[in-house]
Motif scaffolding. Sequence first.
Motif, PDB file in Angstrom:
ATOM      1  N   LEU A 207     -17.499 -67.585 -24.116  1.00  0.00           N
ATOM      2  CA  LEU A 207     -17.762 -67.749 -22.688  1.00  0.00           C
ATOM      3  C   LEU A 207     -18.786 -66.737 -22.190  1.00  0.00           C
ATOM      4  CD1 LEU A 207     -14.251 -68.485 -21.135  1.00  0.00           C
ATOM      5  CD2 LEU A 207     -16.122 -70.080 -21.540  1.00  0.00           C
ATOM      6  N   ALA A 208     -18.705 -65.512 -22.706  1.00  0.00           N
ATOM      7  CA  ALA A 208     -19.664 -64.492 -22.287  1.00  0.00           C
ATOM      8  C   ALA A 208     -21.079 -64.864 -22.713  1.00  0.00           C
ATOM      9  CB  ALA A 208     -19.278 -63.128 -22.868  1.00  0.00           C
ATOM     10  N   ARG A 209     -21.218 -65.400 -23.934  1.00  0.00           N
ATOM     11  CA  ARG A 209     -22.548 -65.806 -24.406  1.00  0.00           C
ATOM     12  C   ARG A 209     -23.081 -66.966 -23.584  1.00  0.00           C
ATOM     13  NH1 ARG A 209     -20.030 -64.883 -29.436  1.00  0.00           N
ATOM     14  NH2 ARG A 209     -19.617 -67.124 -29.658  1.00  0.00           N
ATOM     15  N   GLU A 210     -22.201 -67.947 -23.295  1.00  0.00           N
ATOM     16  CA  GLU A 210     -22.638 -69.091 -22.499  1.00  0.00           C
ATOM     17  C   GLU A 210     -23.026 -68.665 -21.089  1.00  0.00           C
ATOM     18  OE1 GLU A 210     -19.462 -71.866 -22.600  1.00  0.00           O
ATOM     19  OE2 GLU A 210     -19.769 -72.428 -24.709  1.00  0.00           O
ATOM     20  N   SER A 211     -22.232 -67.779 -20.491  1.00  0.00           N
ATOM     21  CA  SER A 211     -22.533 -67.314 -19.137  1.00  0.00           C
ATOM     22  C   SER A 211     -23.789 -66.467 -19.122  1.00  0.00           C
ATOM     23  CB  SER A 211     -21.345 -66.508 -18.585  1.00  0.00           C
ATOM     24  OG  SER A 211     -20.177 -67.298 -18.521  1.00  0.00           O
ATOM     25  N   TRP A 212     -23.977 -65.688 -20.197  1.00  0.00           N
ATOM     26  CA  TRP A 212     -25.170 -64.843 -20.287  1.00  0.00           C
ATOM     27  C   TRP A 212     -26.420 -65.725 -20.297  1.00  0.00           C
ATOM     28  CZ3 TRP A 212     -25.560 -59.658 -19.920  1.00  0.00           C
ATOM     29  CH2 TRP A 212     -26.754 -59.048 -20.322  1.00  0.00           C
ATOM     30  N   HIS A 214     -26.752 -68.313 -18.739  1.00  0.00           N
ATOM     31  CA  HIS A 214     -26.962 -68.768 -17.361  1.00  0.00           C
ATOM     32  C   HIS A 214     -27.482 -67.637 -16.471  1.00  0.00           C
ATOM     33  CE1 HIS A 214     -23.666 -72.025 -18.166  1.00  0.00           C
ATOM     34  NE2 HIS A 214     -24.829 -72.295 -18.748  1.00  0.00           N
ATOM     35  N   ARG A 215     -27.902 -66.549 -17.102  1.00  0.00           N
ATOM     36  CA  ARG A 215     -28.523 -65.416 -16.432  1.00  0.00           C
ATOM     37  C   ARG A 215     -27.562 -64.647 -15.537  1.00  0.00           C
ATOM     38  NH1 ARG A 215     -31.286 -63.481 -19.340  1.00  0.00           N
ATOM     39  NH2 ARG A 215     -32.087 -62.139 -17.686  1.00  0.00           N
ATOM     40  N   LEU A 216     -26.552 -64.075 -16.178  1.00  0.00           N
ATOM     41  CA  LEU A 216     -25.734 -63.105 -15.460  1.00  0.00           C
ATOM     42  C   LEU A 216     -26.561 -61.850 -15.221  1.00  0.00           C
ATOM     43  CD1 LEU A 216     -22.341 -63.321 -17.403  1.00  0.00           C
ATOM     44  CD2 LEU A 216     -22.800 -64.160 -15.096  1.00  0.00           C
ATOM     45  N   ILE A 292     -14.514 -68.304 -13.181  1.00  0.00           N
ATOM     46  CA  ILE A 292     -14.710 -67.068 -13.944  1.00  0.00           C
ATOM     47  C   ILE A 292     -16.188 -66.690 -13.970  1.00  0.00           C
ATOM     48  CG2 ILE A 292     -14.620 -66.055 -16.258  1.00  0.00           C
ATOM     49  CD1 ILE A 292     -11.971 -67.409 -16.688  1.00  0.00           C
ATOM     50  N   GLU A 293     -17.059 -67.662 -14.200  1.00  0.00           N
ATOM     51  CA  GLU A 293     -18.496 -67.372 -14.204  1.00  0.00           C
ATOM     52  C   GLU A 293     -18.960 -66.867 -12.845  1.00  0.00           C
ATOM     53  OE1 GLU A 293     -20.591 -70.830 -15.449  1.00  0.00           O
ATOM     54  OE2 GLU A 293     -20.334 -70.406 -17.595  1.00  0.00           O
ATOM     55  N   ALA A 294     -18.438 -67.450 -11.764  1.00  0.00           N
ATOM     56  CA  ALA A 294     -18.828 -67.016 -10.429  1.00  0.00           C
ATOM     57  C   ALA A 294     -18.356 -65.588 -10.163  1.00  0.00           C
ATOM     58  CB  ALA A 294     -18.251 -67.969  -9.381  1.00  0.00           C
ATOM     59  N   MET A 295     -17.154 -65.248 -10.619  1.00  0.00           N
ATOM     60  CA  MET A 295     -16.656 -63.874 -10.463  1.00  0.00           C
ATOM     61  C   MET A 295     -17.518 -62.890 -11.247  1.00  0.00           C
ATOM     62  SD  MET A 295     -12.504 -64.142 -10.648  1.00  0.00           S
ATOM     63  CE  MET A 295     -11.553 -64.858  -9.303  1.00  0.00           C
ATOM     64  N   LEU A 296     -17.863 -63.254 -12.478  1.00  0.00           N
ATOM     65  CA  LEU A 296     -18.695 -62.367 -13.299  1.00  0.00           C
ATOM     66  C   LEU A 296     -20.053 -62.149 -12.652  1.00  0.00           C
ATOM     67  CD1 LEU A 296     -17.991 -63.720 -16.904  1.00  0.00           C
ATOM     68  CD2 LEU A 296     -16.952 -61.741 -15.790  1.00  0.00           C
ATOM     69  N   ARG A 297     -20.633 -63.221 -12.153  1.00  0.00           N
ATOM     70  CA  ARG A 297     -21.954 -63.104 -11.546  1.00  0.00           C
ATOM     71  C   ARG A 297     -21.909 -62.187 -10.319  1.00  0.00           C
ATOM     72  NH1 ARG A 297     -22.666 -67.966 -11.097  1.00  0.00           N
ATOM     73  NH2 ARG A 297     -23.755 -68.301 -13.077  1.00  0.00           N
TER      74      ARG A 297
END
Length: 437
Positions: A207-212, A214-216, A292-297
């Motif tokens: 998930l971290a790689r996929e979110s990364w 997406h330009r975290l 989760i992605e929105a929180m990380l961003r």
Amino acid sequence: MATLTPAIRPVTSLAGPEPSLASLVAQISHMVGGREDSPDLGEIRALCDLLYTASLLKEEGRVVRARIIIAPPEGFTAQEGPPDGIHAIRFASTHAFTAGEIKRLSPAASFFHSLIAVWPEKDRGFRIWGLLNTGPRWLNLMAGGRKPGGITMPYPTIHVRDPGWLLFYQNYELLAEWRGREFHGPRMDVFQSRLMSERFADLRHRLARESWSHRLPETLTIEAYAELIHRIALQFLRRIVSLVRSSGHGGTLVIFPMKRNAEESQSAAERWIDCKYLASTESAGNRVKFLIEAMLRRLGELCPEGSSVEDAWSCFKKSTDPELDNLEESFFELARMYSDMMQVDGALVLEHGLNVVGFGGEIRVDMNVVHVEQSHDLERTQVSRWNVQSDGTRHRSLYRLCAVEPQAVGYVISQDGQVRMIANVNDTVTFWLHTAI
């Protein structure tokens, strides 16, 4: 009043001698000592006996549930209040400290929001002098939540949780439990176990790689984002378990690994569980991943360049950012929906991404499991053999499942509030008792 002394039954201890009521009374005495009007050992012992008696009563058909604090009236002010303080309401005159009075007062002192305050008066023993409104943030420590638990609690508290069940705390740290005929030290926070970290490692890194991609924000490393995914997911699971416990219904939660590849005809969940209410693939997983992605961003945007995981986690817990508040509300409303699914007979089945496979699940494993072990520490270095015949259908069916599916992790929440995590470790089905409020 007859003294109710628990029959001590030895259990495995991890840190020093096994606690007893006498040692706990001495510890409480030390915590509230140093004043001329501090309670003596006999008064504290009588207080514990009385609260045990109160736990066995009912108020208009309801179980007595209350939190009691041993504190002097001048220890709090009337000007402060939740969420960052404690609001004290003193009675014009103190009231008798009896089991019946605790029973009558408990509805006015909501277990999740308030405390009944007691302190001894000269030649009169303990008296009830008021109520303290703490708000519910203290629950975040155990039940999952982003905001901190509030200010430090400088005095010992005793939770009358259920019939014959008292929990003793110092500043929200569980010291001991008196439950039925047993008296023992605190159990474990199973969500801090290495097993949970290892079982979800592949998921959080993927998930971290996929979110990364997406330009975290690059204020945090990809490794930091992976660890934050793990911690946020555990908060989500805590909230589900807590909500089911508070419902008084009980339930079963099973988490399976996802399919390793598209060529697999069946997932592990489909192989072993029939879900009456099966979720479609399209509707099951996108919501959790999106939140989760929105929180990380947002966390990456709030954290300065070069922040560590602990810096980011502190920001997550303490930030008053409106966007993060809204995301948390959305996240835990989803947890509430999951907990509601567990009100239906059968298991709630999730995959490692926390997406719903289905609920109302019937575990269909045709085998007997006769060897189960209880672990007395998080790392499973101290175990004892367990008699499976002493358990109910929920536990035994999950034992069978974990025996044939080693990567599954299950949680059983009993109607009496007990929580067990069950997993297969080194080809042995093992359970852990989880510390519960």
